[in-house]
Design an enzyme around this catalytic site. Structure first.
Site, PDB file in Angstrom:
ATOM      1  N   ASP A   1       0.841  -1.201   0.000  1.00 55.98           N
ATOM      2  CA  ASP A   1       0.000   0.000   0.000  1.00 55.98           C
ATOM      3  C   ASP A   1       0.873   1.246   0.000  1.00 55.98           C
ATOM      4  OD1 ASP A   1      -2.896   1.124   0.656  1.00 55.98           O
ATOM      5  OD2 ASP A   1      -1.451   2.234   1.872  1.00 55.98           O
TER       6      ASP A   1
ATOM      7  N   TYR B   1       3.306   9.623  -0.214  1.00 52.07           N
ATOM      8  CA  TYR B   1       4.426   8.985   0.486  1.00 52.07           C
ATOM      9  C   TYR B   1       5.754   9.174  -0.261  1.00 52.07           C
ATOM     10  CZ  TYR B   1       0.371   6.456   2.452  1.00 52.07           C
ATOM     11  OH  TYR B   1      -0.844   6.118   2.996  1.00 52.07           O
TER      12      TYR B   1
ATOM     13  N   LYS C   1      -2.653   5.960  -4.384  1.00 47.59           N
ATOM     14  CA  LYS C   1      -3.774   6.869  -4.093  1.00 47.59           C
ATOM     15  C   LYS C   1      -3.528   8.236  -4.701  1.00 47.59           C
ATOM     16  CE  LYS C   1      -3.718   4.694   0.472  1.00 47.59           C
ATOM     17  NZ  LYS C   1      -2.303   4.542   0.850  1.00 47.59           N
TER      18      LYS C   1
ATOM     19  N   HIS D   1      -7.536   9.523  -1.790  1.00 47.78           N
ATOM     20  CA  HIS D   1      -6.896   9.463  -0.467  1.00 47.78           C
ATOM     21  C   HIS D   1      -7.787  10.036   0.648  1.00 47.78           C
ATOM     22  CE1 HIS D   1      -2.531   9.136   1.175  1.00 47.78           C
ATOM     23  NE2 HIS D   1      -3.391   8.947   2.152  1.00 47.78           N
TER      24      HIS D   1
END
Ligand code: NAD
Length: 279
Positions: A48, A53, A78, A111
């Site tokens: 994930d 990120y 996302k 998200h």
């Protein structure tokens, strides 16, 4: 240490998702390929990540280097808040697709709903387009409350396959889970370990001692037995392996109930309140 593969759960679109996956939020980009390689070697088959990120490249690198067939690893990413809206989401996805370098993406999520900006319905239309083009296999959402899910339904859009929300013993999300169950939307727990904050609870220490396991394993097992998808995060090889070694024991009803009783409702939330997060 068993290399037991995680069971899969059926998504309503006919695909399947490994119930236990590996999260990489706050995994430094330079360490991501290594952490994901450790996870894949330990038996994880579901990763994930997210644009936020900044480590999609490392995820893709590790999956490509693993020697596993592309179809053996389920990869989620996302769309971040700054790319909501139809055209912006299509452009953001193209960049994620390039950074991952894996061809098709298994699951693409919105998200956060960012409801005051009123863009998530158009954003979701872009996800439908990407699915129609065969660039993503499944589409879903994250941090959606029932009212946001209702807005997608009223717009006549495809039901998300899952909703990834903060969920751990101190925040059990009864309302979101009940809506999901009614509409065939699986619940996926982010921060399944409460970001580590729940692990020193004496109730968990007690359950763990009864099985000769760790508190983290007790919590993950509790989630799995309730039918949820979990994506615990760690960069520490020993913990990465510990967190997937949860298929060799079963919590009994009393142990499950003891963990259920730790719910603190909103007081247990560690992240943003979805309805109030709009920037
Ligand atoms: P988590 O509950 O997985 O906790 C991770 C932390 O717990 C680690 O940093 C470590 O400190 C500790 N930990 C992990 N394994 C342990 C073990 N065996 N023993 C002791 N301590 C241990 O929290 P998270 O990383 O915030 O959430 C998991 C994943 O969910 C993320 O990596 C990300 O992929 C996803 N996520 C999504 C959202 C979203 O808005 N959709 C938000 C946060 C996280």
């Amino acid at each position: 240490m068993t290399l037991a593969p995680s069971p899969t759960l059926a998504l309503h679109d006919g695909r399947a998702i490994p119930q236990l996956g590996f999260g990489v939020y706050k995994t430094p980009p330079a360490q991501t390929a290594e952490a994901v390689a450790v996870a894949l070697a330990a038996g994880y088959r579901h990763i994930d990540t997210a644009t936020l990120y900044a480590n999609e490249q490392g995820v893709g690198e590790a999956v490509r280097a693993s020697g596993l067939d592309r179809d053996e690893v389920f990869v989620t990413t996302k769309v971040w808040n700054d790319a909501q809206g139809y055209d912006a989401t299509l452009a953001a996805f193209a960049e994620s697709e390039r950074l991952l370098g894996l061809g098709v993406v298994d699951l693409y999520l919105i998200h956060w709903p960012q409801p005051a900006r009123d863009l998530f319905v158009d954003t979701y239309r872009a996800l439908e387009t990407l699915k129609g083009e065969g660039r993503v296999r499944s589409i879903g959402v994250s941090n959606f409350e029932p009212e946001h899910l209702e807005a997608l339904r009223e717009a006549g859009l495809e039901t998300p396959v899952l909703n990834q929300v903060e969920l751990h013993p101190r925040l059990q999300q009864e309302r979101v889970r009940a809506y999901g169950e009614r509409h065939g939307i699986l619940t996926q727990a982010w921060a399944p370990l409460g970001r580590g904050s729940v692990l020193d609870d004496p109730v968990l220490a007690g359950v763990a001692a009864e099985h000769g396991i760790t508190p983290a394993q007790a919590v993950l097992r509790w989630h799995l037995q309730q039918g949820r998808i979990v994506i615990p995060k760690s960069v520490t090889p020993q913990r990465i392996r510990e967190n997937i070694d949860v298929f060799g024991f079963v919590l009994d009803e009393a142990q499950m109930a003891a963990i259920d009783a730790l719910d603190a409702g909103e007081a247990g939330r560690t992240g943003k309140v979805p309805g109030d997060f709009n920037d």
